[in-house]
Design an enzyme around this catalytic site. Structure first.
Site, PDB file in Angstrom:
ATOM      1  N   ARG A 232       0.856  -1.175   0.000  1.00  0.00           N
ATOM      2  CA  ARG A 232       0.000   0.000   0.000  1.00  0.00           C
ATOM      3  C   ARG A 232       0.897   1.231   0.000  1.00  0.00           C
ATOM      4  O   ARG A 232       1.943   1.246   0.662  1.00  0.00           O
ATOM      5  CB  ARG A 232      -0.902   0.030   1.237  1.00  0.00           C
ATOM      6  CG  ARG A 232      -2.077  -0.931   1.198  1.00  0.00           C
ATOM      7  CD  ARG A 232      -3.149  -0.467   0.229  1.00  0.00           C
ATOM      8  NE  ARG A 232      -4.360  -1.254   0.329  1.00  0.00           N
ATOM      9  CZ  ARG A 232      -4.640  -2.296  -0.436  1.00  0.00           C
ATOM     10  NH1 ARG A 232      -3.766  -2.687  -1.351  1.00  0.00           N
ATOM     11  NH2 ARG A 232      -5.779  -2.960  -0.296  1.00  0.00           N
ATOM     12  N   GLU A 261      -3.612   7.354  -4.844  1.00  0.00           N
ATOM     13  CA  GLU A 261      -3.886   6.838  -6.184  1.00  0.00           C
ATOM     14  C   GLU A 261      -5.191   7.404  -6.743  1.00  0.00           C
ATOM     15  O   GLU A 261      -6.148   7.579  -5.991  1.00  0.00           O
ATOM     16  CB  GLU A 261      -3.950   5.307  -6.133  1.00  0.00           C
ATOM     17  CG  GLU A 261      -2.625   4.680  -5.730  1.00  0.00           C
ATOM     18  CD  GLU A 261      -2.723   3.169  -5.557  1.00  0.00           C
ATOM     19  OE1 GLU A 261      -3.821   2.597  -5.741  1.00  0.00           O
ATOM     20  OE2 GLU A 261      -1.694   2.567  -5.212  1.00  0.00           O
ATOM     21  N   HIS A 279      -0.711   0.186 -10.012  1.00  0.00           N
ATOM     22  CA  HIS A 279      -1.342  -0.746  -9.064  1.00  0.00           C
ATOM     23  C   HIS A 279      -1.916  -1.959  -9.800  1.00  0.00           C
ATOM     24  O   HIS A 279      -3.122  -2.215  -9.775  1.00  0.00           O
ATOM     25  CB  HIS A 279      -2.437  -0.046  -8.253  1.00  0.00           C
ATOM     26  CG  HIS A 279      -2.739  -0.746  -6.957  1.00  0.00           C
ATOM     27  ND1 HIS A 279      -3.213  -0.101  -5.841  1.00  0.00           N
ATOM     28  CD2 HIS A 279      -2.636  -2.061  -6.599  1.00  0.00           C
ATOM     29  CE1 HIS A 279      -3.401  -0.964  -4.852  1.00  0.00           C
ATOM     30  NE2 HIS A 279      -3.048  -2.156  -5.295  1.00  0.00           N
TER      31      HIS A 279
END
Length: 322
Positions: A232, A261, A279
């Site tokens: 993360r 993000e 991601h």
């Protein structure tokens, strides 16, 4: 009558079809007025399907009085208040194991791409510099390097096994407690960072790990070290990392996740020693299919059998009662 389900975030056509086969699906993306929606439908919503990024906002969960189960597409579930859910008897599930290999492969891909400067050398060829200026500068190998794994869960162990077996890497790890494994356990994260060539971050997100990789850890990794993050973005102090990369205090980075993000610090864009991914750690057709199937399986089993396949640890006791 099909149970009412709230879908938070997007999903694949395959998963959507499976959900609509068993549930009356209400898409959060279509809700223009949440107060009106919750007033009309809140009491009828028995299930939520979401993902690790969007989760379920506490204020929405609070207004779903008959909610029974939350099925999360993803192994991480820090965007869901599992403590509050468990206190209400709501079972939260996630999708572990099915994504172990592809996330591990992404971590190793980033190590290779950074160490061998794949992005830089690809641009070198496309710009015609190979014929104009000759061979590109030499790069470095990951063979036999010292790798520290931050978070030795299922994926962390998979990364360690692949690196040891495939590349002869020497593995150390840092986690809350030692595991029954042959790799070296480091109680102090800073000391581990100082000792390794690569620090691979694969620990869960959330308050307990927020900015765990701080300035001190980054300084310990140093100008010869490489940071790889497939966990993360919040686990790393992003500002400190960016500053260290720009100033040369951190050698390189391979990043699949970011703090805010999809917004990525623009200071990283021109850096040749950084590889950036959007991601996509688990982003293969095969793994996303398996994740979607498990997301649906947890929901279907709950309504058919009163149990689930993969509850999060905080809710495991609720399944035992089921």
């Amino acid at each position: 009558m099909k149970p009412d389900l709230l879908l938070v975030g997007g999903t694949t056509p395959r998963t959507m079809a499976a959900l609509e086969n068993r549930f009356t699906v209400h898409k959060a993306v279509d809700v223009a007025d949440w107060d009106a929606f919750l007033a009309e439908k809140g009491e009828s919503i028995l299930a939520v399907s979401t993902n690790g990024h969007d989760g379920l906002k506490p204020e929405i969960m609070a207004k779903l009085p008959n909610l029974k189960v939350i099925s999360c597409f993803g192994v991480g579930y820090d965007a869901i208040d599992t403590k509050a859910a468990a206190e209400r008897g709501i079972i939260v599930t996630h999708t572990p194991n099915v994504l172990n290999n592809d996330v591990a492969n992404t971590a190793i891909l980033l190590m290779l791409a950074v160490s061998r400067r794949v992005v830089r050398d690809d641009a070198y060829v496309r710009a015609g510099k190979w014929s104009g200026f000759g061979a590109a500068p030499l790069t470095t190998s990951i063979e036999g390097k010292k790798v520290g794994i931050l978070g030795l869960g299922r994926i962390g162990e998979t990364i360690a096994r692949k690196l040891e077996a495939g590349f002869g890497c020497r593995i150390s790890y840092h986690s809350r407690n030692p595991k029954d494994v042959s790799w070296h356990y480091c109680h102090d994260l800073v000391e581990m960072a100082r000792d390794v060539d690569y620090l691979v971050v694969i620990t869960p997100g959330g308050a307990a790990t927020n900015k765990l990789v701080n300035r001190q850890v980054i300084e310990a990794l140093g100008p010869e070290g490489t940071l790889i993050n497939v966990a993360r973005g919040t686990v790393v102090d992003e500002k400190e990392m960016v500053d260290a990369l720009v100033e040369g205090r951190l050698g390189a980075a391979g990043l699949d996740v970011f703090e805010n993000e999809p917004n990525v610090p623009e200071a990283l864009f021109p850096l040749e020693n950084v590889v950036l991914l959007p991601h996509v750690g688990s982003g293969t057709v095969e793994t996303r299919r398996a994740m979607g199937d498990l997301t649906v399986e947890n929901l279907v089993r709950f309504f058919d059998e009163g149990t689930v396949t993969t509850p999060v640890p905080e809710c495991a006791h609720l399944v035992a009662k089921g």
